[in-house]
Scaffold this motif. Structure first.
Motif, short mmCIF file in Angstrom:
data_model
loop_
_atom_site.label_atom_id
_atom_site.label_comp_id
_atom_site.label_asym_id
_atom_site.label_seq_id
_atom_site.Cartn_x
_atom_site.Cartn_y
_atom_site.Cartn_z
N ASP A 179 -8.96 1.46 3.64
CA ASP A 179 -9.91 2.52 3.29
C ASP A 179 -9.24 3.67 2.53
OD1 ASP A 179 -11.91 1.08 4.48
OD2 ASP A 179 -11.97 2.28 6.32
N ALA A 180 -7.92 3.78 2.62
CA ALA A 180 -7.23 4.84 1.88
C ALA A 180 -7.27 4.59 0.38
CB ALA A 180 -5.78 4.95 2.35
N LEU A 181 -7.44 3.33 0.00
CA LEU A 181 -7.41 2.98 -1.42
C LEU A 181 -8.59 3.57 -2.19
CD1 LEU A 181 -6.26 -0.75 -1.22
CD2 LEU A 181 -4.88 1.33 -1.20
N LYS A 182 -9.66 3.92 -1.50
CA LYS A 182 -10.82 4.49 -2.20
C LYS A 182 -10.52 5.87 -2.75
CE LYS A 182 -12.91 6.45 1.99
NZ LYS A 182 -14.02 6.34 2.98
N TYR A 183 -9.46 6.50 -2.28
CA TYR A 183 -9.08 7.82 -2.78
C TYR A 183 -8.21 7.76 -4.04
CZ TYR A 183 -10.82 9.73 1.63
OH TYR A 183 -11.62 10.10 2.68
N ILE A 184 -7.86 6.55 -4.46
CA ILE A 184 -7.05 6.39 -5.67
C ILE A 184 -7.98 6.41 -6.88
CG2 ILE A 184 -5.44 4.90 -6.91
CD1 ILE A 184 -4.59 3.75 -4.21
N PRO A 185 -7.76 7.30 -7.85
CA PRO A 185 -8.63 7.31 -9.05
C PRO A 185 -8.62 5.96 -9.75
CG PRO A 185 -7.21 9.25 -8.98
CD PRO A 185 -6.73 8.33 -7.90
N LYS A 186 -9.71 5.64 -10.43
CA LYS A 186 -9.85 4.34 -11.07
C LYS A 186 -8.96 4.19 -12.30
CE LYS A 186 -14.57 3.55 -9.46
NZ LYS A 186 -14.13 2.58 -8.45
N GLU A 187 -8.51 5.31 -12.86
CA GLU A 187 -7.66 5.27 -14.05
C GLU A 187 -6.53 6.29 -13.92
OE1 GLU A 187 -10.08 5.96 -17.44
OE2 GLU A 187 -11.13 4.03 -17.33
N GLY A 188 -5.47 6.05 -14.70
CA GLY A 188 -4.38 7.00 -14.77
C GLY A 188 -3.30 6.76 -13.73
N LYS A 189 -2.21 7.46 -13.90
CA LYS A 189 -1.06 7.34 -13.00
C LYS A 189 -1.31 8.13 -11.73
CE LYS A 189 3.98 7.84 -12.97
NZ LYS A 189 5.17 8.30 -13.73
N PHE A 190 -0.95 7.54 -10.60
CA PHE A 190 -1.19 8.16 -9.29
C PHE A 190 -0.11 7.67 -8.35
CE2 PHE A 190 -3.87 9.01 -5.45
CZ PHE A 190 -4.27 10.30 -5.76
N ASP A 191 0.63 8.61 -7.75
CA ASP A 191 1.76 8.24 -6.90
C ASP A 191 1.40 8.38 -5.42
OD1 ASP A 191 3.71 7.56 -8.87
OD2 ASP A 191 3.94 9.69 -9.34
N ILE A 192 2.24 7.80 -4.57
CA ILE A 192 2.02 7.87 -3.13
C ILE A 192 1.92 9.32 -2.64
CG2 ILE A 192 3.07 7.43 -0.87
CD1 ILE A 192 1.84 4.93 -1.90
N PRO A 193 2.80 10.26 -3.08
CA PRO A 193 2.62 11.65 -2.65
C PRO A 193 1.25 12.21 -3.04
CG PRO A 193 4.82 11.36 -3.53
CD PRO A 193 4.07 10.09 -3.82
N ASP A 194 0.73 11.81 -4.21
CA ASP A 194 -0.61 12.23 -4.60
C ASP A 194 -1.66 11.71 -3.62
OD1 ASP A 194 0.37 13.42 -7.00
OD2 ASP A 194 0.34 11.46 -7.99
#
Length: 240
Positions: free
Chosen positions: A172-187
């Motif tokens: 369920d945490a994956l839904k907070y990852i934006p659909k595009e662009g670079k995104f790191d674990i700290p983000d």
């Protein structure tokens, strides 16, 4: 159980070693880092490993193929452009509910299964493996109040609790990852905290080294023999 190993980076801090090999295939006592991690995953009961690949991905895929040699299933997600350590998780399907996620450049005796099970028991959205380190300061540190000096401590040692680059992440945490662009674990961690989701840590005194620089790599090779029996238990059925 499902493990994800992030091995998409170019390893620029590890040059010149990574001019020829991706960081995950750099050998420690003759065994590639990724090979060590896969053997540990198999030993602790993980039956599926997903590798997120980018730089020199074909070399990694040719080495591990489908994972049958290691007694588990290995699949790959290949990045055409860098997605970051969390962005690479966008397309991971985790039927088990939670997955262990780790950088490819860690060498540790952490008990992966205990770590995974603590995350499940604590009903966390994300759990961080943590380690206590000492950071020496090579200067006299001042405690001040305005212009007035209250105290000077000569070359103190700071004690910090740091992330080991190993996590357990709920699907369920994956839904907070934006659909595009670079995104790191700290983000991702900051986003989860902003949304009041449960983020916990699993503290361990296990041996751990982050192999981010050539000096770390040389140190890992020097001390590997000391921890080899714990890092690669013979009960896993492999000959080392």
């Amino acid at each position: 159980m499902h493990a994800v190993i992030m091995t998409g980076g170019k390893g620029e801090r590890m040059r010149p070693y990574t001019h020829v090999l991706p960081k995950g295939l750099l050998p420690i006592d003759g065994i590639p880092l990724l090979d060590i991690l896969v053997r540990q995953c198999q030993y602790y009961g993980f039956n599926r490993v997903t590798m997120t690949c980018g730089y020199l991905a074909t070399m990694i895929q040719n080495y591990f193929e489908n994972g049958s040699k290691w007694g588990l299933e290995i699949d790959y997600l290949t990045e055409d452009v860098p997605l970051g350590t969390a962005g690479s998780l966008r397309d991971v399907s985790c039927e088990e509910g939670s997955m262990i996620v780790m950088n490819c450049d860690v060498l540790t005796t952490l008990h992966f299964r205990d770590f995974y099970e603590q995350h499940i028991n604590q009903k966390s959205m994300l759990t961080i493996a943590s380690h206590a380190i000492e950071v020496p300061v090579e200067f006299g540190v001042l405690a001040v109040e305005g212009e007035r000096v209250l105290q000077i401590v000569e070359k103190p040692t700071n004690h910090s609790l740091v992330s080991m680059g190993i996590y357990v992440v709920h699907q369920d945490a994956l839904k907070y990852i934006p659909k595009e662009g670079k995104f790191d674990i700290p983000d991702l961690i900051h986003t989860l905290l902003d949304h009041k989701e449960r983020v916990t840590h699993h503290h361990t005194d296990s041996f751990w080294i982050d192999i981010g620089k050539p000096d770390d790599y040389e140190k890992a090779n020097q001390i590997f023999e000391q921890f080899k029996a714990q890092i690669l238990p013979k009960e896993s059925g492999h000959e080392y």
